[in-house]
Design an enzyme around this catalytic site. Structure first.
Site, PDB file in Angstrom:
ATOM      1  N   ASN A 124     -16.158  54.493  16.236  1.00  0.00           N
ATOM      2  CA  ASN A 124     -16.737  54.874  14.953  1.00  0.00           C
ATOM      3  C   ASN A 124     -16.682  53.721  13.949  1.00  0.00           C
ATOM      4  O   ASN A 124     -16.891  53.920  12.766  1.00  0.00           O
ATOM      5  CB  ASN A 124     -15.974  56.061  14.354  1.00  0.00           C
ATOM      6  CG  ASN A 124     -16.088  57.295  15.214  1.00  0.00           C
ATOM      7  OD1 ASN A 124     -17.126  57.532  15.829  1.00  0.00           O
ATOM      8  ND2 ASN A 124     -15.019  58.081  15.275  1.00  0.00           N
TER       9      ASN A 124
ATOM     10  N   HIS B  47     -17.160  69.905  11.641  1.00  0.00           N
ATOM     11  CA  HIS B  47     -15.990  69.353  12.345  1.00  0.00           C
ATOM     12  C   HIS B  47     -14.860  70.376  12.502  1.00  0.00           C
ATOM     13  O   HIS B  47     -14.671  71.252  11.639  1.00  0.00           O
ATOM     14  CB  HIS B  47     -15.483  68.163  11.525  1.00  0.00           C
ATOM     15  CG  HIS B  47     -14.478  67.299  12.205  1.00  0.00           C
ATOM     16  ND1 HIS B  47     -13.138  67.358  11.909  1.00  0.00           N
ATOM     17  CD2 HIS B  47     -14.623  66.337  13.140  1.00  0.00           C
ATOM     18  CE1 HIS B  47     -12.493  66.459  12.648  1.00  0.00           C
ATOM     19  NE2 HIS B  47     -13.373  65.821  13.395  1.00  0.00           N
TER      20      HIS B  47
ATOM     21  N   GLU C 128     -21.348  68.736   6.943  1.00  0.00           N
ATOM     22  CA  GLU C 128     -21.159  67.300   7.122  1.00  0.00           C
ATOM     23  C   GLU C 128     -22.393  66.602   6.558  1.00  0.00           C
ATOM     24  O   GLU C 128     -23.470  67.201   6.466  1.00  0.00           O
ATOM     25  CB  GLU C 128     -20.996  66.972   8.619  1.00  0.00           C
ATOM     26  CG  GLU C 128     -19.700  67.512   9.178  1.00  0.00           C
ATOM     27  CD  GLU C 128     -19.418  67.038  10.616  1.00  0.00           C
ATOM     28  OE1 GLU C 128     -19.832  65.940  10.996  1.00  0.00           O
ATOM     29  OE2 GLU C 128     -18.764  67.806  11.339  1.00  0.00           O
TER      30      GLU C 128
ATOM     31  N   SER D 297     -21.129  64.471  13.250  1.00  0.00           N
ATOM     32  CA  SER D 297     -20.350  63.537  14.053  1.00  0.00           C
ATOM     33  C   SER D 297     -20.759  63.469  15.513  1.00  0.00           C
ATOM     34  O   SER D 297     -20.657  62.422  16.139  1.00  0.00           O
ATOM     35  CB  SER D 297     -18.863  63.883  13.953  1.00  0.00           C
ATOM     36  OG  SER D 297     -18.628  65.202  14.382  1.00  0.00           O
TER      37      SER D 297
ATOM     38  N   ASP E 217     -18.710  66.701   3.750  1.00  0.00           N
ATOM     39  CA  ASP E 217     -17.777  65.863   4.506  1.00  0.00           C
ATOM     40  C   ASP E 217     -18.612  64.702   5.048  1.00  0.00           C
ATOM     41  O   ASP E 217     -19.427  64.886   5.944  1.00  0.00           O
ATOM     42  CB  ASP E 217     -17.168  66.692   5.642  1.00  0.00           C
ATOM     43  CG  ASP E 217     -16.300  65.843   6.597  1.00  0.00           C
ATOM     44  OD1 ASP E 217     -16.466  64.603   6.630  1.00  0.00           O
ATOM     45  OD2 ASP E 217     -15.486  66.444   7.332  1.00  0.00           O
TER      46      ASP E 217
ATOM     47  N   HIS F  38     -18.959  60.308   8.493  1.00  0.00           N
ATOM     48  CA  HIS F  38     -19.819  59.378   9.238  1.00  0.00           C
ATOM     49  C   HIS F  38     -20.969  58.829   8.398  1.00  0.00           C
ATOM     50  O   HIS F  38     -21.834  58.128   8.916  1.00  0.00           O
ATOM     51  CB  HIS F  38     -20.372  60.067  10.484  1.00  0.00           C
ATOM     52  CG  HIS F  38     -19.293  60.499  11.417  1.00  0.00           C
ATOM     53  ND1 HIS F  38     -18.790  59.694  12.409  1.00  0.00           N
ATOM     54  CD2 HIS F  38     -18.558  61.647  11.453  1.00  0.00           C
ATOM     55  CE1 HIS F  38     -17.819  60.330  13.036  1.00  0.00           C
ATOM     56  NE2 HIS F  38     -17.650  61.517  12.474  1.00  0.00           N
TER      57      HIS F  38
ATOM     58  N   LYS G  12     -13.541  55.477   9.639  1.00  0.00           N
ATOM     59  CA  LYS G  12     -14.772  55.285  10.411  1.00  0.00           C
ATOM     60  C   LYS G  12     -15.428  53.984   9.961  1.00  0.00           C
ATOM     61  O   LYS G  12     -14.939  52.924  10.322  1.00  0.00           O
ATOM     62  CB  LYS G  12     -15.621  56.526  10.293  1.00  0.00           C
ATOM     63  CG  LYS G  12     -14.996  57.532  11.273  1.00  0.00           C
ATOM     64  CD  LYS G  12     -14.996  58.906  11.074  1.00  0.00           C
ATOM     65  CE  LYS G  12     -14.197  59.628  12.144  1.00  0.00           C
ATOM     66  NZ  LYS G  12     -13.898  60.981  11.763  1.00  0.00           N
TER      67      LYS G  12
END
Ligand SMILES: *Cc1c(COP(=O)(O)O)cnc(C)c1O
Length: 392
Positions: A46, A132, A179, A183, A208, A211, A243
């Protein structure tokens, strides 16, 4: 026998081809992975911006250790918050345009902290189905009611919100969580429509962006800004430093009042040792690099385009992800594992992602591109995937 489920469940995992264990790697994260006496091209990490072993950041860690020491000596409300932590918070505020920030040791703990802190009975939590595990599990620790909406489907979210609006037993606060960049799929959330929908139903929205931070948006400001919404107009923005920033740890950003509330009431915040100061110092430098070094995002974009073009030309079917996360869905877990193993014998390290991380029947190779790669690495990978998928 006490706790005999441990033995039984491990055996079951073996039978299903879902058993997991860590592989011990030598050397630093980078273009290559060294395992035992073999070397692989690393398409699994990542570390999207290629920062985890950046010489400048290694120096920063050393300098941070000399200036501020390695341990914070306590939690943030005791001795654990020094000027390096303050500088990190200030840098995040400047870069992301947020009002206030709370640091956490991990994204896992930040997500648990927020959900546990803000929601109780009869509150409602709406989560994208693909959120997640840290977000999903946190909901189980809270007495709120959770509703999961279909992935990136704002119409479904809205129908769940309107049912709840009519119910007198569900008239608590509402929090929607998604997210920013997913992810395991690499696709992005429609943050602008989520934002408008949250507003319409008087709900809060949390993104969130583990990424997305550093990778998407102008100056790497993340998924919210990439959708044309200022980070400060979001109630809760969470992202990790482990990440794209290449280090570790996480933060939650929001209004001064929200952060004051975390400081006063959140147990994972209050009762946990502060990030090592040398680490906070390093993350601050990493954040500055992520903000200003557009060449990293530009290079990543070139690699993503090369990957997608080369794969499409060879008839390999891709998802519509436009980010550094490029999954190839295989379906069956055992088959996915076999494909990943064959790629290893050809010198390419990818990860077979299997249930329960992803839904049953959607096991996949999770390929991640990073600034450490060269275009030719990506072309070689795609050729190898083609050979393995077609048994050539
Ligand atoms: C990695 C990740 C987390 C957890 O962050 P850590 O700092 O690794 O604990 C939370 N949310 C998402 C979407 C992640 O990918």
């Amino acid at each position: 026998m006490a706790f005999d489920f441990i033995t039984e469940q491990l055996a079951e995992r073996h039978r299903q081809g879902l058993y997991r264990c860590s592989t011990s790697m030598s050397g630093a994260q980078g273009r290559l992975l060294h395992v035992a006496d073999k070397t692989y091209l690393n398409f699994s990490s990542n570390d999207y911006l290629g920062m985890a072993a950046d010489p400048k950041l290694i120096k920063a860690w050393q300098k941070g250790a000399e200036l501020y020491g390695i341990g914070s000596g306590g939690s943030y409300l005791v001795t654990g918050f020094n000027q390096t932590h303050q500088a990190l918070c200030d840098q995040l505020k400047l870069w992301l345009g947020v009002e206030s920030v709370a640091l956490f040791s991990s994204g896992y703990s930040a997500n648990q902290a927020i959900i546990k802190l803000l929601l109780k009975k009869p509150d409602l939590l709406f989560q994208d189905k693909l959120n997640h595990a840290s977000l999903m599990e946190a909901a189980l620790l809270s007495d709120c009611t959770m509703r999961r909406f279909k992935h990136n489907n704002v119409d479904h979210l809205e129908s769940l919100l309107s049912i709840s609006n009519k119910s007198s037993t569900l008239d608590g606060n509402k929090l929607i969580i998604s997210e920013g960049v997913f992810s395991m799929d690499g696709d992005t959330a429609p943050v602008n429509t989520l934002h408008a929908t949250a507003k319409k139903y008087d709900a809060w929205l949390m993104i969130d962006d583990a990424h997305g931070l550093g990778v998407v948006g102008e100056n790497g400001k993340g998924s919210v800004e990439a959708c044309g919404i200022a980070n400060k107009n979001l109630q809760i923005y969470m992202a990790t430093f482990g990440k794209a920033l290449g280090v570790g740890g996480a933060f939650v950003a929001g209004s001064k009042e929200l952060i004051n509330y975390i400081n006063n009431f959140s147990k994972p915040y209050i009762y946990s040792t502060g990030l090592p100061p040398a680490m906070a110092y390093t993350i601050t430098q990493a954040a500055k690099m992520a903000e200003t070094q557009d060449w990293r995002r530009d290079k990543l974009q070139v690699l993503i385009t090369t990957f997608r073009k080369t794969a499409t030309n060879l008839g390999i079917s891709l998802t519509d992800s436009q980010t550094a996360i490029q999954p190839i869905i295989i379906g069956d877990s055992v088959k996915t594992l076999q494909i990943a193993d064959k790629l290893k014998t050809l010198g390419f390290w990818t990860t077979a992602i299997r249930p329960p991380t992803v839904a049953v029947g959607t096991a996949r190779l999770r390929i991640t591109l990073t600034v450490n790669h060269e275009e030719n690495d990506v072309v070689q990978l795609v050729n190898a995937i083609y050979r393995v998928l077609n048994d050539k």
